[in-house]
Design an enzyme around this catalytic site. Structure first.
Site, PDB file in Angstrom:
ATOM      1  N   LYS A 104       0.846  -1.209   0.000  1.00 37.42           N
ATOM      2  CA  LYS A 104       0.000   0.000   0.000  1.00 37.42           C
ATOM      3  C   LYS A 104       0.882   1.260   0.000  1.00 37.42           C
ATOM      4  O   LYS A 104       0.670   2.179  -0.782  1.00 37.42           O
ATOM      5  CB  LYS A 104      -0.923   0.017   1.230  1.00 37.42           C
ATOM      6  CG  LYS A 104      -1.771  -1.233   1.385  1.00 37.42           C
ATOM      7  CD  LYS A 104      -2.709  -1.151   2.577  1.00 37.42           C
ATOM      8  CE  LYS A 104      -2.035  -1.097   3.929  1.00 37.42           C
ATOM      9  NZ  LYS A 104      -1.320  -2.319   4.330  1.00 37.42           N
ATOM     10  N   ARG A 179      -8.835   0.496  10.525  1.00 37.79           N
ATOM     11  CA  ARG A 179      -8.344  -0.860  10.800  1.00 37.79           C
ATOM     12  C   ARG A 179      -9.290  -1.640  11.691  1.00 37.79           C
ATOM     13  O   ARG A 179      -9.057  -2.828  11.938  1.00 37.79           O
ATOM     14  CB  ARG A 179      -6.989  -0.779  11.498  1.00 37.79           C
ATOM     15  CG  ARG A 179      -5.784  -0.985  10.584  1.00 37.79           C
ATOM     16  CD  ARG A 179      -4.548  -0.752  11.412  1.00 37.79           C
ATOM     17  NE  ARG A 179      -3.360  -1.391  10.962  1.00 37.79           N
ATOM     18  CZ  ARG A 179      -2.366  -0.787  10.319  1.00 37.79           C
ATOM     19  NH1 ARG A 179      -2.479   0.473   9.955  1.00 37.79           N
ATOM     20  NH2 ARG A 179      -1.270  -1.436  10.019  1.00 37.79           N
ATOM     21  N   ARG A 218      12.681  -5.995   4.518  1.00 37.51           N
ATOM     22  CA  ARG A 218      12.449  -4.585   4.141  1.00 37.51           C
ATOM     23  C   ARG A 218      13.395  -3.633   4.887  1.00 37.51           C
ATOM     24  O   ARG A 218      13.565  -3.749   6.097  1.00 37.51           O
ATOM     25  CB  ARG A 218      10.991  -4.248   4.469  1.00 37.51           C
ATOM     26  CG  ARG A 218      10.605  -2.822   4.182  1.00 37.51           C
ATOM     27  CD  ARG A 218       9.114  -2.681   4.050  1.00 37.51           C
ATOM     28  NE  ARG A 218       8.401  -2.692   5.318  1.00 37.51           N
ATOM     29  CZ  ARG A 218       7.093  -2.480   5.433  1.00 37.51           C
ATOM     30  NH1 ARG A 218       6.366  -2.253   4.351  1.00 37.51           N
ATOM     31  NH2 ARG A 218       6.501  -2.513   6.605  1.00 37.51           N
ATOM     32  N   ARG A 263      12.317  -1.127  10.305  1.00 35.91           N
ATOM     33  CA  ARG A 263      11.298  -0.707  11.277  1.00 35.91           C
ATOM     34  C   ARG A 263      11.303  -1.668  12.457  1.00 35.91           C
ATOM     35  O   ARG A 263      11.430  -2.876  12.266  1.00 35.91           O
ATOM     36  CB  ARG A 263       9.920  -0.725  10.604  1.00 35.91           C
ATOM     37  CG  ARG A 263       9.564   0.594   9.961  1.00 35.91           C
ATOM     38  CD  ARG A 263       8.312   0.500   9.135  1.00 35.91           C
ATOM     39  NE  ARG A 263       7.170  -0.112   9.804  1.00 35.91           N
ATOM     40  CZ  ARG A 263       5.944  -0.178   9.276  1.00 35.91           C
ATOM     41  NH1 ARG A 263       5.728   0.334   8.087  1.00 35.91           N
ATOM     42  NH2 ARG A 263       4.959  -0.734   9.931  1.00 35.91           N
ATOM     43  N   ARG A 274       0.718  -8.630  13.941  1.00 36.57           N
ATOM     44  CA  ARG A 274       0.080  -7.687  13.011  1.00 36.57           C
ATOM     45  C   ARG A 274      -0.867  -8.428  12.063  1.00 36.57           C
ATOM     46  O   ARG A 274      -1.950  -7.945  11.758  1.00 36.57           O
ATOM     47  CB  ARG A 274       1.153  -6.932  12.214  1.00 36.57           C
ATOM     48  CG  ARG A 274       1.930  -5.942  13.079  1.00 36.57           C
ATOM     49  CD  ARG A 274       3.259  -5.557  12.466  1.00 36.57           C
ATOM     50  NE  ARG A 274       3.137  -4.672  11.327  1.00 36.57           N
ATOM     51  CZ  ARG A 274       4.143  -4.396  10.496  1.00 36.57           C
ATOM     52  NH1 ARG A 274       5.325  -4.956  10.660  1.00 36.57           N
ATOM     53  NH2 ARG A 274       3.973  -3.563   9.513  1.00 36.57           N
TER      54      ARG A 274
HETATM   55  P1  AMP Z   1       1.607   0.599   9.235  1.00 30.39           P
HETATM   56  O1  AMP Z   1       2.715   1.522   8.848  1.00 30.39           O
HETATM   57  O2  AMP Z   1       0.308   0.921   8.557  1.00 30.39           O
HETATM   58  O3  AMP Z   1       1.996  -0.857   9.113  1.00 30.39           O
HETATM   59  O4  AMP Z   1       1.333   0.851  10.805  1.00 30.39           O
HETATM   60  C1  AMP Z   1       2.348   0.610  11.761  1.00 30.39           C
HETATM   61  C2  AMP Z   1       1.722   0.463  13.124  1.00 30.39           C
HETATM   62  O5  AMP Z   1       1.058   1.676  13.499  1.00 30.39           O
HETATM   63  C3  AMP Z   1       0.651  -0.600  13.233  1.00 30.39           C
HETATM   64  O6  AMP Z   1       1.186  -1.913  13.423  1.00 30.39           O
HETATM   65  C4  AMP Z   1      -0.116  -0.117  14.456  1.00 30.39           C
HETATM   66  O7  AMP Z   1       0.583  -0.375  15.658  1.00 30.39           O
HETATM   67  C5  AMP Z   1      -0.118   1.392  14.253  1.00 30.39           C
HETATM   68  N1  AMP Z   1      -1.286   1.831  13.454  1.00 30.39           N
HETATM   69  C6  AMP Z   1      -1.271   2.382  12.217  1.00 30.39           C
HETATM   70  N2  AMP Z   1      -2.506   2.657  11.799  1.00 30.39           N
HETATM   71  C7  AMP Z   1      -3.337   2.252  12.778  1.00 30.39           C
HETATM   72  C8  AMP Z   1      -4.747   2.232  12.937  1.00 30.39           C
HETATM   73  N3  AMP Z   1      -5.578   2.696  11.977  1.00 30.39           N
HETATM   74  N4  AMP Z   1      -5.263   1.755  14.090  1.00 30.39           N
HETATM   75  C9  AMP Z   1      -4.468   1.292  15.068  1.00 30.39           C
HETATM   76  N5  AMP Z   1      -3.123   1.256  14.984  1.00 30.39           N
HETATM   77  C10 AMP Z   1      -2.556   1.736  13.846  1.00 30.39           C
END
Ligand code: AMP
Length: 317
Positions: A104, A179, A218, A263, A274
């Site tokens: 994404k 989410r 990554r 990360r 996740r």
């Molecule tokens: P991402 O970069 O989208 O993989 O997000 C990294 C981390 O941020 C996730 O594993 C969650 O811990 C937190 N996070 C991001 N977006 C959300 C969301 N909409 N709701 C809850 N936690 C989020």
């Protein structure tokens, strides 16, 4: 020839500008079954249309002595047309939906380029809050590192503030939000209050076993978000030992020469959590949008160029 060159230049300016005057979208249109079926024009099309309409209107005025854009420069006429789009045309509200590592974040900037609407990544916003050690960042840091979900209250608050900004007036691309069902309901409520709605949900499909390899290999350039992969997209500088182990000191950004990072949640253990969160909580969000006819499923387990082609098709009316 002159018209098409001007139109191209103007549409590029429109796409790049994003922010200028704000215009309220309240009551601009009602998001009902009808406008869900006839979804919003992709913004690149509306920007080009705006430019063509503006230039055409001026040419028409010059020959007909009409008044609508009389006395306006091309720039002013374009601004007037652009404001009309902001007031009367539906906003493009796109959700990029898929598990961690589905691509994404890699594809979103291309949609930003063609549509001229911003990408709102809750993950990026939360990481920025963690780096800034703000109150939100302090609350989110541990749960993010472990691969859990940050509270709905925090992420909904972040999105509520962000979508009020001027660059979101033609729409926005949500990456990593909503989410949970609670977040989806909160989003729909915020949009309904403005007479808007979600216009596209692009669902990225990748089998879980492919995601682990993608995520654990990554590496990222923190400032730009540029993403590399030890196997599929290594930085030019990458070196391996004779045993095949990566020399971490050689993981350098191709563009700036700065070190790349992994990360803290891109580990096999955090990914497990996740993915469980994705299957248990996030997938339900799709069921909310499917009956509205806005969900488009794409195969994200193919080359990036082919994924991009499928995304473009999914965004067409
Ligand atoms: P991402 O970069 O989208 O993989 O997000 C990294 C981390 O941020 C996730 O594993 C969650 O811990 C937190 N996070 C991001 N977006 C959300 C969301 N909409 N709701 C809850 N936690 C989020």
């Amino acid at each position: 020839m002159l018209l098409s060159t001007s139109a191209r230049l103007i549409s590029r300016r429109l796409i790049q500008s994003g922010t200028r005057r704000t215009a309220s979208t309240s009551n601009a249109f009602r998001c009902n079954e009808e406008n869900l079926r006839n979804k919003a024009l992709p913004y690149y099309a509306s920007a080009t249309a705006a430019a063509l309409v503006a230039v055409g209107a001026i040419q028409h005025n010059n020959s007909q002595n009409a008044t609508a854009t009389e006395g306006l420069s091309v720039q002013e006429a374009v601004n007037a047309v652009e404001d009309k789009f902001a007031v009367y045309w539906p906003r493009n509200i796109i959700i990029l939906f898929g598990p961690p590592g589905a691509g994404k974040g890699s594809q979103a900037p291309k949609i930003v380029d063609i549509m001229g609407i911003p990408q709102l990544s809750t993950g990026d916003m939360l990481r920025a809050a963690v780096a800034a050690q703000s109150e939100v960042g302090k609350q989110a840091a541990a749960v993010m590192k472990a691969g859990g979900l940050v509270s709905d209250e925090i992420v909904v608050g972040i999105i509520r503030d962000r979508i009020k900004e001027a660059d979101c007036r033609h729409g926005f691309i949500l990456d990593g939000f909503p989410r949970t069902i609670v977040q989806a309901k909160a989003l729909d409520k915020m949009l309904t209050e403005e007479g808007a709605c979600v216009t596209n949900v692009v669902e990225f499909n990748v089998p879980d076993k492919v995601l682990e390899e993608r995520i654990t290999g990554r590496w990222i350039h923190k400032k730009s978000g540029r993403s590399y992969h030890v196997k599929y997209a290594p930085p030019k500088s990458m070196k391996k030992s004779w045993k095949g182990e990566i020399d971490t000191a050689s993981m350098i950004d191709d563009v700036t020469g700065e070190p790349l990072i992994q990360r803290p949640d891109d580990t096999a253990a955090a990914l497990k959590k996740r993915l469980a969160g994705y299957h248990n909580d996030t997938e339900d969000v799709l069921d909310r949008y499917k009956p509205k006819g806005v969900v488009k499923n794409i195969n994200a387990n193919q080359g990036m160029e082919d994924v991009w082609k499928d995304i473009q098709v999914s965004l067409l009316r």
